[in-house]
Motif scaffolding. Structure first.
Motif, PDB file in Angstrom:
ATOM      1  N   TYR A   1     -14.895  -3.088   1.468  1.00 17.22           N
ATOM      2  CA  TYR A   1     -14.324  -1.755   1.652  1.00 17.22           C
ATOM      3  C   TYR A   1     -12.997  -1.848   2.406  1.00 17.22           C
ATOM      4  O   TYR A   1     -12.022  -1.158   2.074  1.00 17.22           O
ATOM      5  CB  TYR A   1     -15.314  -0.871   2.409  1.00 17.22           C
ATOM      6  CG  TYR A   1     -14.930   0.585   2.467  1.00 17.22           C
ATOM      7  CD1 TYR A   1     -15.338   1.468   1.476  1.00 17.22           C
ATOM      8  CD2 TYR A   1     -14.154   1.082   3.518  1.00 17.22           C
ATOM      9  CE1 TYR A   1     -14.977   2.812   1.525  1.00 17.22           C
ATOM     10  CE2 TYR A   1     -13.790   2.410   3.572  1.00 17.22           C
ATOM     11  CZ  TYR A   1     -14.201   3.277   2.573  1.00 17.22           C
ATOM     12  OH  TYR A   1     -13.836   4.595   2.622  1.00 17.22           O
TER      13      TYR A   1
ATOM     14  N   TYR B   1     -10.313  -3.154   0.033  1.00 16.92           N
ATOM     15  CA  TYR B   1      -9.823  -2.090  -0.838  1.00 16.92           C
ATOM     16  C   TYR B   1      -8.886  -1.136  -0.092  1.00 16.92           C
ATOM     17  O   TYR B   1      -7.817  -0.767  -0.588  1.00 16.92           O
ATOM     18  CB  TYR B   1     -10.999  -1.313  -1.444  1.00 16.92           C
ATOM     19  CG  TYR B   1     -11.345  -1.747  -2.847  1.00 16.92           C
ATOM     20  CD1 TYR B   1     -10.790  -1.107  -3.954  1.00 16.92           C
ATOM     21  CD2 TYR B   1     -12.218  -2.804  -3.063  1.00 16.92           C
ATOM     22  CE1 TYR B   1     -11.096  -1.510  -5.237  1.00 16.92           C
ATOM     23  CE2 TYR B   1     -12.534  -3.218  -4.344  1.00 16.92           C
ATOM     24  CZ  TYR B   1     -11.968  -2.561  -5.433  1.00 16.92           C
ATOM     25  OH  TYR B   1     -12.264  -2.964  -6.711  1.00 16.92           O
ATOM     26  N   ALA B   2      -9.288  -0.734   1.101  1.00 16.41           N
ATOM     27  CA  ALA B   2      -8.508   0.259   1.845  1.00 16.41           C
ATOM     28  C   ALA B   2      -7.150  -0.265   2.281  1.00 16.41           C
ATOM     29  O   ALA B   2      -6.172   0.485   2.314  1.00 16.41           O
ATOM     30  CB  ALA B   2      -9.306   0.728   3.060  1.00 16.41           C
TER      31      ALA B   2
ATOM     32  N   ASP C   1      -5.798  -0.383  -2.517  1.00 13.86           N
ATOM     33  CA  ASP C   1      -5.486   1.034  -2.698  1.00 13.86           C
ATOM     34  C   ASP C   1      -3.985   1.229  -2.884  1.00 13.86           C
ATOM     35  O   ASP C   1      -3.195   0.859  -2.012  1.00 13.86           O
ATOM     36  CB  ASP C   1      -5.970   1.817  -1.480  1.00 13.86           C
ATOM     37  CG  ASP C   1      -5.957   3.322  -1.712  1.00 13.86           C
ATOM     38  OD1 ASP C   1      -5.157   3.799  -2.533  1.00 13.86           O
ATOM     39  OD2 ASP C   1      -6.759   4.016  -1.063  1.00 13.86           O
TER      40      ASP C   1
ATOM     41  N   TYR D   1     -15.158   2.712  -3.811  1.00 10.36           N
ATOM     42  CA  TYR D   1     -13.748   2.953  -3.479  1.00 10.36           C
ATOM     43  C   TYR D   1     -12.944   3.297  -4.723  1.00 10.36           C
ATOM     44  O   TYR D   1     -12.099   4.200  -4.694  1.00 10.36           O
ATOM     45  CB  TYR D   1     -13.139   1.747  -2.764  1.00 10.36           C
ATOM     46  CG  TYR D   1     -11.965   2.154  -1.894  1.00 10.36           C
ATOM     47  CD1 TYR D   1     -12.124   2.341  -0.529  1.00 10.36           C
ATOM     48  CD2 TYR D   1     -10.715   2.407  -2.450  1.00 10.36           C
ATOM     49  CE1 TYR D   1     -11.070   2.760   0.264  1.00 10.36           C
ATOM     50  CE2 TYR D   1      -9.654   2.831  -1.677  1.00 10.36           C
ATOM     51  CZ  TYR D   1      -9.833   2.999  -0.316  1.00 10.36           C
ATOM     52  OH  TYR D   1      -8.793   3.436   0.458  1.00 10.36           O
ATOM     53  N   GLU D   2     -13.207   2.602  -5.830  1.00 10.08           N
ATOM     54  CA  GLU D   2     -12.473   2.883  -7.062  1.00 10.08           C
ATOM     55  C   GLU D   2     -12.776   4.276  -7.590  1.00 10.08           C
ATOM     56  O   GLU D   2     -11.866   5.030  -7.940  1.00 10.08           O
ATOM     57  CB  GLU D   2     -12.810   1.839  -8.127  1.00 10.08           C
ATOM     58  CG  GLU D   2     -12.008   0.546  -8.007  1.00 10.08           C
ATOM     59  CD  GLU D   2     -10.560   0.700  -8.459  1.00 10.08           C
ATOM     60  OE1 GLU D   2     -10.211   1.746  -9.052  1.00 10.08           O
ATOM     61  OE2 GLU D   2      -9.772  -0.215  -8.212  1.00 10.08           O
TER      62      GLU D   2
ATOM     63  N   PHE E   1     -12.121   7.115  -4.184  1.00 10.69           N
ATOM     64  CA  PHE E   1     -10.873   7.171  -3.419  1.00 10.69           C
ATOM     65  C   PHE E   1      -9.626   6.783  -4.206  1.00 10.69           C
ATOM     66  O   PHE E   1      -8.520   7.170  -3.834  1.00 10.69           O
ATOM     67  CB  PHE E   1     -10.991   6.285  -2.177  1.00 10.69           C
ATOM     68  CG  PHE E   1     -12.097   6.701  -1.261  1.00 10.69           C
ATOM     69  CD1 PHE E   1     -12.044   7.909  -0.586  1.00 10.69           C
ATOM     70  CD2 PHE E   1     -13.210   5.907  -1.082  1.00 10.69           C
ATOM     71  CE1 PHE E   1     -13.064   8.309   0.257  1.00 10.69           C
ATOM     72  CE2 PHE E   1     -14.251   6.287  -0.245  1.00 10.69           C
ATOM     73  CZ  PHE E   1     -14.181   7.503   0.426  1.00 10.69           C
TER      74      PHE E   1
END
Length: 254
Positions: free
Chosen positions: A157, A160-161, A165, A234-235, A238
């Motif tokens: 996570y 990704y963040a 992202d 996440y995909e 977000f």
């Protein structure tokens, strides 16, 4: 939908020089990370006459892994994205940010980098053991599995963040720093229970060198489940499908 971006890729893509260079970068980054992380535990055990499983040993392992992963991700970021972890690669795959065949190249490189690091440690230390990951005596395999799922979820996570992202902006060195810090924090949280791997490659090298495969499946199944959940959440929630993934983690194209 993010699921529509999942791709197997082509053999030509997997053999492309850019892919091979990325694989080499993953090999080197994983070697750097495992050598420093595993080596810190071996050094502490030697200095304390085998008392590595102490609060001080846990803190030392946390700091060493956090620093080493920070460096390993940073030096690989501009070449391969700095995954340094098959679970991170899998999390990127389920979000459609790397093809399956390219991911396999990454996996092979990461596993070989870990084995090479452990072999070098064994040789450089005069044959000291590179101990395989194991559960504490009062921790069951299922307890450890949940621990690995939750810790790896937090790690992927964070990846990704801070790195994948497209809305992250230009945060530069923050991504590898955040990734290193979450691993260090998770080692403090879970290290006393199951060693806090979060990374199948980190577990694979010591298992090969010690030839100890007891409960080794935990350190594959847990991280892959946690990474997959983090990538999908996440995909889908977000990122969505409005914008492409960041350049560092895009599919490698021929």
């Amino acid at each position: 939908m993010p699921i529509s971006r999942i791709s197997v890729g082509t053999p030509d893509e997997a053999r492309h020089p850019d892919t091979l260079r990325s694989g080499l970068a993953e090999f080197i980054s994983t070697l750097i990370f495992v050598f420093a992380g595993q080596g810190s535990g071996m050094a502490f055990a030697k200095l304390t006459e085998g008392a590595a499983n102490t609060p001080a040993g846990l803190v030392a392992a946390s700091i060493a892994h956090a620093f080493a992963l920070f460096v390993a991700v940073a030096v690989g970021a501009n070449i391969s994205g700095g995954h340094v972890n098959p679970a991170v690669t899998f999390g990127a795959f389920v979000g459609g940010n790397i093809t399956l065949l390219n991911g396999i190249v990454y996996w092979i490189a990461q596993l070989l980098g870990s084995v090479a690091a452990c072999a070098l440690l064994k040789f450089a230390t005069g044959g000291l053991e590179t101990a395989a990951f194991a559960c504490a005596t009062d921790v069951s395999a299922w307890n450890a599995l949940v621990m690995e799922i939750v810790m790896t979820f937090g790690l992927v996570y964070t990846v990704y963040a801070t790195a994948i992202d497209p809305k992250k902006g230009n945060i530069g060195i923050i991504a590898p720093l955040a990734i290193g810090l979450i691993v260090g924090a998770n080692i403090l949280a879970g290290g006393a229970f199951d060693g806090a791997s979060m990374n199948p490659a980190v577990s694979f090298g010591p298992a090969v060198m010690s030839w100890n495969w007891t409960n080794h499946w935990i350190y594959w199944v847990g991280p892959l489940i946690g990474a997959g959940i983090a990538g999908l959440i996440y995909e889908f929630i977000f990122i969505g499908h409005q914008e492409p993934a960041s350049a560092d983690y895009q599919r490698l194209s021929a």
